[in-house]
Design an enzyme around this catalytic site. Structure first.
Site, PDB file in Angstrom:
ATOM      1  N   GLU A 105      -4.180  30.696  23.290  1.00 21.61           N
ATOM      2  CA  GLU A 105      -5.287  31.558  23.711  1.00 21.61           C
ATOM      3  C   GLU A 105      -6.600  30.800  23.679  1.00 21.61           C
ATOM      4  OE1 GLU A 105      -6.280  33.691  25.493  1.00 21.61           O
ATOM      5  OE2 GLU A 105      -6.523  35.643  24.573  1.00 21.61           O
ATOM      6  N   ASP A 106      -7.518  31.188  24.550  1.00 21.79           N
ATOM      7  CA  ASP A 106      -8.816  30.521  24.600  1.00 21.79           C
ATOM      8  C   ASP A 106      -9.723  30.949  23.456  1.00 21.79           C
ATOM      9  OD1 ASP A 106      -9.166  33.072  25.678  1.00 21.79           O
ATOM     10  OD2 ASP A 106     -10.424  32.426  27.330  1.00 21.79           O
ATOM     11  N   ASP A 109     -11.748  37.024  19.872  1.00 25.98           N
ATOM     12  CA  ASP A 109     -13.045  37.683  19.814  1.00 25.98           C
ATOM     13  C   ASP A 109     -12.867  38.985  19.030  1.00 25.98           C
ATOM     14  OD1 ASP A 109     -15.327  39.358  20.760  1.00 25.98           O
ATOM     15  OD2 ASP A 109     -15.738  37.683  22.085  1.00 25.98           O
ATOM     16  N   PHE A 158     -22.081  34.175  23.391  1.00 23.07           N
ATOM     17  CA  PHE A 158     -21.218  34.173  24.564  1.00 23.07           C
ATOM     18  C   PHE A 158     -21.117  32.739  25.067  1.00 23.07           C
ATOM     19  CE2 PHE A 158     -19.814  34.800  28.899  1.00 23.07           C
ATOM     20  CZ  PHE A 158     -18.844  35.769  28.721  1.00 23.07           C
ATOM     21  N   ARG A 171     -15.541  27.952  34.365  1.00 21.82           N
ATOM     22  CA  ARG A 171     -14.257  27.515  33.806  1.00 21.82           C
ATOM     23  C   ARG A 171     -14.085  26.003  33.929  1.00 21.82           C
ATOM     24  NH1 ARG A 171     -11.178  32.101  32.901  1.00 21.82           N
ATOM     25  NH2 ARG A 171     -11.499  33.835  34.315  1.00 21.82           N
TER      26      ARG A 171
END
Length: 181
Positions: A105-106, A109, A158, A171
């Site tokens: 997973e990136d 959060d 963010f 990206r």
């Protein structure tokens, strides 16, 4: 829509992790995974879209045989705020019961996406299930969830780059940076 490089780059604030720092962390993670899963059936599962760059580099850093699979789950729809519900929009095609599965997973959060995906995959009875996340943002957690391995921990900012986006842009950046309007 962003139409030019000047506008594109004007929203990048400070770089949190350089391309070199990311490469070193991914290489070390690949070495750990290779040592742990030598001789075992391994499936790396990427959560699209954000984790595709991380998976690409991680699977090349893994030196033992492995397969890859893809799922898509959405919790961010537009902009920078989570809408609070997770939707599986693309599921795995293969039976995972004969594999040691690592969810790639990136970012962790709120924790909702990974909690829901992990619960779904556990029901399919893999030989083992772990989660590796590129980034962890613990200040944003709204459910109890911790990845088994995290490469970097970040404050509640963010971020974009290295697969992470804002409105489908950024990206392609080779680093991770804070995003600002």
């Amino acid at each position: 829509m962003i139409h030019n490089t000047e506008e594109f780059m004007s929203r990048i604030r400070n770089v949190l992790f350089t391309e070199e720092e990311i490469k070193a962390a991914v290489k070390a993670a690949g070495q750990r995974i290779s040592a742990e899963y030598e001789g075992k059936p391994l499936l790396l599962v990427s959560i699209l879209k954000g984790a595709f760059v991380f998976l690409s580099d991680l699977c090349r850093a893994v030196t033992v045989p492995c397969e890859v699979g893809f799922m898509a789950a959405k919790s961010y729809y537009e902009g920078t705020q989570s809408v609070g519900e997770v939707q599986i929009t693309m599921d795995l095609k293969q039976d995972i019961s004969g594999y040691h599965v690592i969810i790639v997973e990136d970012i962790v959060d709120t924790g909702r996406t990974l909690r829901d995906v992990a619960e779904l995959l556990k029901k399919r009875k893999p030989l083992s299930l772990k989660v590796i996340a590129l980034l962890d943002k613990p200040d944003r957690r709204v459910v109890e969830f911790e990845a088994d391995e995290v490469l970097f921990t970040i404050p509640d900012k963010f971020v974009v780059g290295y697969g992470l986006d804002c409105g489908e842009y950024y990206r392609n950046l080779p680093y991770i940076a804070e995003y600002g309007e």
